[in-house]
Design an enzyme around this catalytic site. Structure first.
Site, PDB file in Angstrom:
ATOM      1  N   LYS A  28     -42.234 -54.887  11.999  1.00  0.00           N
ATOM      2  CA  LYS A  28     -43.873 -53.569  11.157  1.00  0.00           C
ATOM      3  C   LYS A  28     -43.981 -52.778  11.678  1.00  0.00           C
ATOM      4  O   LYS A  28     -44.204 -51.425  10.285  1.00  0.00           O
ATOM      5  CB  LYS A  28     -44.551 -54.415  11.704  1.00  0.00           C
ATOM      6  N   ARG A  99     -49.297 -54.289  19.062  1.00  0.00           N
ATOM      7  CA  ARG A  99     -48.831 -54.860  18.200  1.00  0.00           C
ATOM      8  C   ARG A  99     -47.599 -55.628  18.336  1.00  0.00           C
ATOM      9  O   ARG A  99     -46.514 -54.970  18.124  1.00  0.00           O
ATOM     10  CB  ARG A  99     -49.085 -54.591  16.870  1.00  0.00           C
ATOM     11  N   GLY A 108     -49.807 -64.395  11.630  1.00  0.00           N
ATOM     12  CA  GLY A 108     -50.359 -65.062  12.426  1.00  0.00           C
ATOM     13  C   GLY A 108     -49.674 -65.251  13.579  1.00  0.00           C
ATOM     14  O   GLY A 108     -50.472 -66.487  14.503  1.00  0.00           O
ATOM     15  N   MET A 110     -47.971 -64.094  16.934  1.00  0.00           N
ATOM     16  CA  MET A 110     -48.704 -63.963  18.229  1.00  0.00           C
ATOM     17  C   MET A 110     -50.345 -62.586  17.631  1.00  0.00           C
ATOM     18  O   MET A 110     -49.488 -61.794  16.674  1.00  0.00           O
ATOM     19  CB  MET A 110     -47.786 -62.596  18.445  1.00  0.00           C
ATOM     20  N   ARG A 345     -46.097 -54.523   3.480  1.00  0.00           N
ATOM     21  CA  ARG A 345     -44.339 -55.410   3.689  1.00  0.00           C
ATOM     22  C   ARG A 345     -44.532 -55.916   1.722  1.00  0.00           C
ATOM     23  O   ARG A 345     -45.709 -56.113   1.350  1.00  0.00           O
ATOM     24  CB  ARG A 345     -44.793 -56.906   4.814  1.00  0.00           C
ATOM     25  N   HIS A 461     -30.254 -94.829  -8.109  1.00  0.00           N
ATOM     26  CA  HIS A 461     -30.501 -94.888  -9.133  1.00  0.00           C
ATOM     27  C   HIS A 461     -31.775 -94.167  -9.905  1.00  0.00           C
ATOM     28  O   HIS A 461     -32.138 -92.843 -11.054  1.00  0.00           O
ATOM     29  CB  HIS A 461     -30.136 -96.086  -9.719  1.00  0.00           C
ATOM     30  N   ARG A 567     -24.141 -89.390 -22.171  1.00  0.00           N
ATOM     31  CA  ARG A 567     -23.558 -90.332 -21.460  1.00  0.00           C
ATOM     32  C   ARG A 567     -23.901 -91.330 -22.886  1.00  0.00           C
ATOM     33  O   ARG A 567     -24.594 -91.824 -23.599  1.00  0.00           O
ATOM     34  CB  ARG A 567     -24.717 -91.025 -20.485  1.00  0.00           C
ATOM     35  N   ARG A 623     -19.070 -87.618 -24.440  1.00  0.00           N
ATOM     36  CA  ARG A 623     -18.268 -88.717 -23.328  1.00  0.00           C
ATOM     37  C   ARG A 623     -18.471 -90.785 -24.385  1.00  0.00           C
ATOM     38  O   ARG A 623     -18.971 -90.640 -23.966  1.00  0.00           O
ATOM     39  CB  ARG A 623     -19.025 -89.115 -22.021  1.00  0.00           C
ATOM     40  N   GLU A 793     -12.240 -85.899 -12.353  1.00  0.00           N
ATOM     41  CA  GLU A 793     -13.028 -86.696 -11.593  1.00  0.00           C
ATOM     42  C   GLU A 793     -12.171 -87.063 -11.253  1.00  0.00           C
ATOM     43  O   GLU A 793     -12.914 -88.494  -9.908  1.00  0.00           O
ATOM     44  CB  GLU A 793     -14.363 -87.246 -12.262  1.00  0.00           C
ATOM     45  N   SER A 812     -13.863 -80.980 -18.347  1.00  0.00           N
ATOM     46  CA  SER A 812     -15.564 -81.043 -17.586  1.00  0.00           C
ATOM     47  C   SER A 812     -14.780 -82.029 -15.973  1.00  0.00           C
ATOM     48  O   SER A 812     -15.169 -83.284 -15.940  1.00  0.00           O
ATOM     49  CB  SER A 812     -16.513 -81.647 -18.957  1.00  0.00           C
ATOM     50  N   GLY A 814     -15.981 -84.130 -13.321  1.00  0.00           N
ATOM     51  CA  GLY A 814     -18.121 -84.790 -13.155  1.00  0.00           C
ATOM     52  C   GLY A 814     -17.693 -84.998 -11.549  1.00  0.00           C
ATOM     53  O   GLY A 814     -17.042 -85.967 -10.829  1.00  0.00           O
ATOM     54  N   THR A 815     -18.130 -84.136 -10.967  1.00  0.00           N
ATOM     55  CA  THR A 815     -18.394 -83.193  -9.407  1.00  0.00           C
ATOM     56  C   THR A 815     -18.449 -85.191  -8.765  1.00  0.00           C
ATOM     57  O   THR A 815     -18.789 -84.619  -7.391  1.00  0.00           O
ATOM     58  CB  THR A 815     -18.565 -82.790  -9.078  1.00  0.00           C
ATOM     59  N   ASN A 816     -19.959 -85.376  -9.446  1.00  0.00           N
ATOM     60  CA  ASN A 816     -20.147 -87.196  -8.778  1.00  0.00           C
ATOM     61  C   ASN A 816     -18.854 -87.850  -8.202  1.00  0.00           C
ATOM     62  O   ASN A 816     -18.867 -87.881  -7.378  1.00  0.00           O
ATOM     63  CB  ASN A 816     -21.104 -87.641  -9.553  1.00  0.00           C
ATOM     64  N   ASP A 817     -18.342 -88.594  -9.650  1.00  0.00           N
ATOM     65  CA  ASP A 817     -17.267 -89.010  -9.201  1.00  0.00           C
ATOM     66  C   ASP A 817     -15.949 -88.116  -8.449  1.00  0.00           C
ATOM     67  O   ASP A 817     -15.809 -88.806  -7.042  1.00  0.00           O
ATOM     68  CB  ASP A 817     -16.697 -89.431  -9.767  1.00  0.00           C
ATOM     69  N   CYS A 880     -20.170 -81.071 -15.607  1.00  0.00           N
ATOM     70  CA  CYS A 880     -21.374 -82.022 -16.249  1.00  0.00           C
ATOM     71  C   CYS A 880     -21.453 -82.684 -14.068  1.00  0.00           C
ATOM     72  O   CYS A 880     -22.675 -83.515 -14.758  1.00  0.00           O
ATOM     73  CB  CYS A 880     -20.725 -82.937 -16.713  1.00  0.00           C
ATOM     74  N   TYR A 900     -18.830 -73.383 -18.084  1.00  0.00           N
ATOM     75  CA  TYR A 900     -19.802 -73.725 -18.825  1.00  0.00           C
ATOM     76  C   TYR A 900     -20.654 -74.702 -17.524  1.00  0.00           C
ATOM     77  O   TYR A 900     -19.711 -75.201 -16.918  1.00  0.00           O
ATOM     78  CB  TYR A 900     -20.391 -74.135 -19.899  1.00  0.00           C
TER      79      TYR A 900
HETATM   80  P1  ADP Z   1     -50.589 -59.297  12.354  1.00  0.00           P
HETATM   81  O1  ADP Z   1     -49.327 -59.225  12.880  1.00  0.00           O
HETATM   82  O2  ADP Z   1     -51.233 -60.135  12.660  1.00  0.00           O
HETATM   83  O3  ADP Z   1     -51.159 -59.419  10.606  1.00  0.00           O
HETATM   84  P2  ADP Z   1     -51.869 -56.892  13.398  1.00  0.00           P
HETATM   85  O4  ADP Z   1     -50.603 -56.216  14.338  1.00  0.00           O
HETATM   86  O5  ADP Z   1     -51.457 -56.246  11.814  1.00  0.00           O
HETATM   87  O6  ADP Z   1     -51.516 -58.399  13.525  1.00  0.00           O
HETATM   88  O7  ADP Z   1     -52.914 -56.896  13.685  1.00  0.00           O
HETATM   89  C1  ADP Z   1     -54.100 -57.051  12.856  1.00  0.00           C
HETATM   90  C2  ADP Z   1     -55.309 -56.773  12.842  1.00  0.00           C
HETATM   91  O8  ADP Z   1     -55.866 -55.720  13.871  1.00  0.00           O
HETATM   92  C3  ADP Z   1     -55.070 -55.428  11.727  1.00  0.00           C
HETATM   93  O9  ADP Z   1     -54.742 -55.720   9.689  1.00  0.00           O
HETATM   94  C4  ADP Z   1     -56.214 -54.369  11.727  1.00  0.00           C
HETATM   95  O10 ADP Z   1     -57.136 -54.326  11.023  1.00  0.00           O
HETATM   96  C5  ADP Z   1     -55.947 -54.145  13.431  1.00  0.00           C
HETATM   97  N1  ADP Z   1     -54.933 -53.128  13.697  1.00  0.00           N
HETATM   98  C6  ADP Z   1     -54.270 -53.385  14.382  1.00  0.00           C
HETATM   99  N2  ADP Z   1     -53.539 -51.865  15.021  1.00  0.00           N
HETATM  100  C7  ADP Z   1     -54.676 -51.134  14.557  1.00  0.00           C
HETATM  101  C8  ADP Z   1     -54.901 -49.770  14.980  1.00  0.00           C
HETATM  102  N3  ADP Z   1     -54.239 -49.095  15.431  1.00  0.00           N
HETATM  103  N4  ADP Z   1     -56.184 -49.382  14.905  1.00  0.00           N
HETATM  104  C9  ADP Z   1     -56.800 -50.009  14.516  1.00  0.00           C
HETATM  105  N5  ADP Z   1     -57.046 -51.233  13.566  1.00  0.00           N
HETATM  106  C10 ADP Z   1     -55.971 -52.351  14.239  1.00  0.00           C
HETATM  107 MG    MG Z   2     -51.120 -56.868  10.123  1.00  0.00          MG
HETATM  108 MG    MG Z   3     -17.912 -90.742 -14.013  1.00  0.00          MG
END
Ligand code: ADP
Ligand code: MG
Ligand code: MG
Length: 928
Positions: A28, A99, A108, A110, A345, A461, A567, A623, A793, A812, A814-817, A880, A900
């Site tokens: 980020k 953040r 999501g 932290m 991202r 099998h 086969r 074969r 093989e 060819s 035969g990498t299983n065997d 194969c 191949y």
């Molecule tokens: P996550 O990694 O869970 O996406 P973020 O760091 O992106 O968390 O933050 C979650 C939300 O918080 C962002 O989508 C944004 O809407 C809001 N946010 C974060 N920083 C700011 C900021 N500087 N101004 C306004 N909103 C913010």
């Molecule tokens: Mg975010």
């Molecule tokens: Mg064989």
């Protein structure tokens, strides 16, 4: 910061940080820096590096590195200068978001703290400044809750409960229904919650707020949630070392109706369509969009509400994509008619979207063809090539086994192959359910929609055969107890009977009760185009393992350039041929055997002709017979049982005949009426000849018994002891080719000999081939071209590759065997008994039967290629074994210069892409 060279920089302004250094700045943070530096409107801020995080986590006393807060203060001063606001300044307050963000995105994981810097002094200032009480109190209560949760560890519930009470009392359904006074009341309650939960008042000092927040983000790196997540997704510490902290000026999407916040993808991540995609909310902050408190609106509605903003958003999207040259997942906020980008991202998307966007981004000249080819994970294509369960279905599975062959299908349960065949003839869809399957169940595989076993691994099998046919298979579902005799299966409390409908998902291993809708696979034009680019790049040719016309047809459709392994014994197993094969095995002498073979030959010839024609003008590699012949006979126990039953039947027949005679007497006495005839005349003879036949089989089975059949009388050893069998097969191949030529087909038969360990064996078979070749050419009056080769093989074959190449035009692997013989592992036993433990404890990194063991088996292959080509520089060499469809193994095959790879039909598209990637990245290839 004093200007000494020793000071470690812990903080980086968005204006200065290196946008490419995700390891240091987190994903980020790096992107915030990069966006800032290319002129995208990002609220100003700075990043605290992952180094600071690791250093902090290393110290015992849980103190931030002393230098860190000094640097943070400097950065804040710079922010104050840039924004003209003051941190903690009651008249013109600078508010911040804190953040987290590690090198690999952990969505999501932290929480983010918003509105940091509010306190009892700045809050009134904010009201004065904005003239918006409601907004200020709303911001405050958000801050208290987020800070309370993230920095002070108070659970959400402690805040949500009193919040909901106020809402209820006010009769408010949404947060938007609440007034300034409501939010004020809520804020005051929240402050009390903090006091009650922590025993101290909410921190008033803004720097204390900041310091506690930074610590909390660092600590969250070692929190349970984060650790579990990393374990689940196999993110090693090396891949994501600590989290960065982003400190950023707040912008507000909740200051009125000219404000909004939203999230978007630069293209539709479900279909790949090049359209604006995403959702927004007017007058909202932060996570309101994803939290589901209010229902967000589709982004195109922004065009009506804020036409100018929509235009700018489209421009932002184009900008992001053109810069990152990849579909982006971005977040933005509009504050009083100004658009800010808060995050971007690379977008996660499904395989359909991945393929379509790759193609279109090439056409739009955003990326090159090679980049498009490298952008798609070959394994991901699997999704596109098999029917999948409808993603809308929410049904819970009743059992789980191993995902042994991908795809999903439903059908009525049958417990044996014959019932499967019967039901299929009656037009019914069935799933074959067995403890485990055997070669004699093959017709059941053909008839069934899918296969479920309660025992065996991913290479049992059942799994191998199902994969070869591209049919779904769940193997080793140990929660299911199959009772073959009673034709029932027990799953927990549920008893399943023949005819009950189930659904299996061979991609996940799940088993469901009843029928669940599936979505059909789409081998789209887009994918075809991309794979055609792959073919142009790749050095390796992609062939398919296919034994039937159906498999060959599918392989062709998927772009196979020939058949690398057919086969022949799979053809023998069909129920109309097996009796003939058994006759051949039971033959008392060569003459009798020849008679049986003479009946088999035209049948094999027909099979080969069909394959040759379909594949014309591509090579088809046949074969010669490989498995020990007793595999075609029933087992000893079963035969003994049957003989007991037949003898009992014989007594019964005799008894009935006695009864008949007595009846005749009775009839004469009782006069005229016609009496019933329980058995037709000759019944006794029939039973007797059945007994004789079975006894003969039993003798043969005992005679053929081997202690270790896989290392026994099989492959070329069979061909040498029963030359008439190989001769029949060679003749069938060459006659088929001759007939195809005559019908105007350009065919390329290739014959290979299994289990070869010495060049004399190869020379021996070659003599047969040469003799038959001359005879067939004379008989049909055509010139026949074909290739003759050896399977490699057996370890000794690798060591003698130079000599073998004197007699072979191709090798060819035969990498299983070859894997079995290199490790001295019997595959089934290894996978059922100790391999899982080996993998768990890292004694072996991967299952060598799935991923080619490049360090051991691979070395043998390398040597064999080397020595083989010393003898014959143009020697064609392929693989194969099942590993031939595995991208990592394909990279290795490319590296050692194979001609191949051959894999099952459904893996062909994956292999085509992997072969192109192998070529494109071959310079970076290293064994370690
Ligand atoms: P996550 O990694 O869970 O996406 P973020 O760091 O992106 O968390 O933050 C979650 C939300 O918080 C962002 O989508 C944004 O809407 C809001 N946010 C974060 N920083 C700011 C900021 N500087 N101004 C306004 N909103 C913010
Ligand atoms: Mg975010
Ligand atoms: Mg064989």
């Amino acid at each position: 910061m004093t200007a000494t060279a020793k000071t470690t920089p812990y903080t980086y302004s968005f204006k200065k940080g290196d946008g490419k250094n995700k390891k240091l700045l987190g994903g980020k943070g790096a992107n915030l820096c990069e966006m800032t530096q290319i002129g995208i409107n990002v609220p100003p801020g700075f990043v605290i590096s992952t180094e600071a995080c690791l250093e902090y986590l290393d110290t015992k006393n849980q103190d931030l590195p002393s230098e860190l807060m000094i640097q943070v203060k400097k950065q804040i001063k710079a922010l104050e200068k840039d924004t003209g606001k003051g941190f903690g300044d009651a008249d013109n307050m600078l508010l911040l978001s804190v953040r987290s963000g590690s090198a690999l995105s952990m969505p999501g994981m932290m929480d983010t703290i918003l509105n940091l810097g509010l306190n009892s002094k700045t809050l009134p200032g904010m009201i004065k400044l904005t003239g918006n009480k409601r907004f200020a109190w709303d911001s405050y209560r958000r801050f208290i809750q987020l800070f309370g949760k993230v920095a002070l560890g108070i659970s959400d519930e402690k805040f949500d409960k009193p919040f909901d009470l106020v809402k209820k009392r006010e009769g408010a359904t949404a947060d938007t229904d609440l007034t300034a006074n409501n939010f004020r009341e809520i804020s005051e309650i929240f402050l009390e919650v903090v006091q009650a939960e922590t025993g101290s008042p909410f921190p008033e000092d803004v720097y204390e707020q900041l310091q506690l927040s930074i610590k909390a983000v660092f600590n969250s790196w070692m929190g349970k949630r984060a650790i579990d997540y990393r374990r689940e997704f196999n993110i090693t510490t090396d891949m994501a070392n600590g989290t960065a902290v982003n400190i950023q000026t707040m912008v507000f999407g909740n200051m009125g109706d000219d404000c909004a916040t939203g999230v978007g993808f630069t293209r539709n991540p479900g279909t790949g369509e090049n359209v604006m995609f995403g959702e927004f909310l007017v007058n909202a902050q932060g996570e309101d969009v994803v939290a589901g408190i209010r229902t967000p609106k589709p982004v195109h509605e922004l065009e009506q509400v804020m036409p100018q903003m929509y235009k700018e958003l489209v421009a932002l999207r184009d900008r992001l994509e053109n810069h990152y040259r990849e579909v982006q997942d971005y977040e933005y906020t509009i504050e009083n008619g100004v658009l800010y980008c808060l995050q971007t991202r690379h977008g996660k998307m499904n395989a359909t979207a991945r393929v379509r966007t790759s193609l279109e981004m090439v056409k739009e000249e955003i990326i090159t063809r090679n980049e498009a080819l490298l952008r798609i994970d070959p394994e991901e294509l699997e999704q596109l090539l098999h029917p999948r369960l409808d993603p809308e279905s929410k049904q819970a599975p009743i059992a789980q086994g191993l995902p042994a062959s991908p795809g999903a299908s439903s059908g009525a349960i049958v417990f044996d192959a014959d019932s499967a065949e019967l039901a299929r003839t009656a037009g019914e869809k069935v799933i074959l359910v067995r403890e485990e399957t055997k070669p004699e169940d093959i017709h059941g595989f053909f008839a069934a929609e899918g296969v479920l076993t309660s025992r065996g691994g991913k290479t049992s099998h059942a799994a191998v055969v199902a994969r070869g046919m591209g049919k779904p298979c769940v193997a080793g579902a140990e929660g299911i107890v199959v009772d073959v005799e009673k034709h029932t299966a027990q799953v927990g409390d549920t008893k399943l009977h023949e005819g009950d409908v189930i659904t299996i998902d061979g991609g996940t291993g799940n088993v469901y009760l009843g029928e669940i809708d599936t979505v059909p696979p789409v081998f789209s034009d887009e994918l075809r185009t991309i794979l055609s680019w792959a073919d142009e790049i790749a050095k390796l040719k992609i062939m398919s393992n296919a034994d039937t016309v159906e498999a060959a047809t599918q392989a062709l459709d998927y772009g196979a350039m020939g058949i690398g392994l057919c086969r022949t014994e799979r053809m023998f197993n069909a129920s109309d041929r097996l009796p003939l094969v058994i006759d051949m095995i039971l033959a008392k002498d060569v003459e009798a055997r020849q008679q049986a073979l003479d009946i088999l030959r035209p049948i094999q010839r027909g099979d080969f002709k069909d394959l040759f024609k379909i594949m014309s003008p591509r090579p088809v590699t046949i074969r010669l017979l490989d498995p020990p012949i007793h595999e075609f006979l029933p087992n000893e126990k079963q035969l003994e049982q049957e003989i007991v039953h037949l003898k009992a039947l014989k007594d019964t027949v005799e008894g009935v005949n006695d009864l008949m005679n007595t009846m005749q007497l009775l009839k004469r006495a009782a006069d005229s009426k016609e009496l019933p005839k329980p058995f037709a005349p000759g019944g006794r003879e029939l039973v007797e000849s059945a007994i004789a036949k079975k006894q003969q089989m039993l003798v043969k089975v005992r005679e053929l018994f081997e202690v270790n059949p896989m290392l026994g009388h099989r492959g070329v050893r069979l061909g040498i002891t029963y030359p008439e069998i190989y001769e029949m097969q060679v003749r069938a191949v060459l006659e088929a080719a001759a007939e195809c030529y005559k019908e105007g087909f350009d065919v390329r038969p290739e014959m290979m000999v299994p289990q070869v360990c010495t060049s004399k064996e190869l020379a021996w078979v070659r003599d047969i081939v040469d003799k038959v070749h001359a005879e067939v050419e004379a008989e049909y009056d055509v010139k026949l071209h074909f290739k003759f080769g050896s399977m490699i093989e057996v370890v000794r074959a690798c060591m003698r590759a130079g000599r073998l190449a004197e007699h072979a035009e191709f090798f060819s692997f035969g990498t299983n065997d070859l894997t079995q013989s290199s490790f001295s592992f019997s595959r089934e036993d290894a996978e059922n008994k100790f391999l899982p433990l080996y993998e768990e404890n890292d004694i072996l990194q991967d299952n060598p039967f799935e991923t080619l063991d490049v360090k051991g088996v691979g070395r043998l292959m390398e040597i064999a290629v080397d020595w083989g080509r010393k003898t014959k520089p143009d020697l064609k060499v392929g693989i194969c074994g099942e590993q031939g469809g595995h991208p990592e193994s394909i990279r290795f095959c490319n590296h050692i210069g194979l001609t191949y790879v051959s894999c099952s039909a459904p893996r062909v598209p994956i292999a085509r892409l992997a072969a192109a990637q192998a070529k494109l990245t071959e310079k970076d290839y290293s064994l370690e």
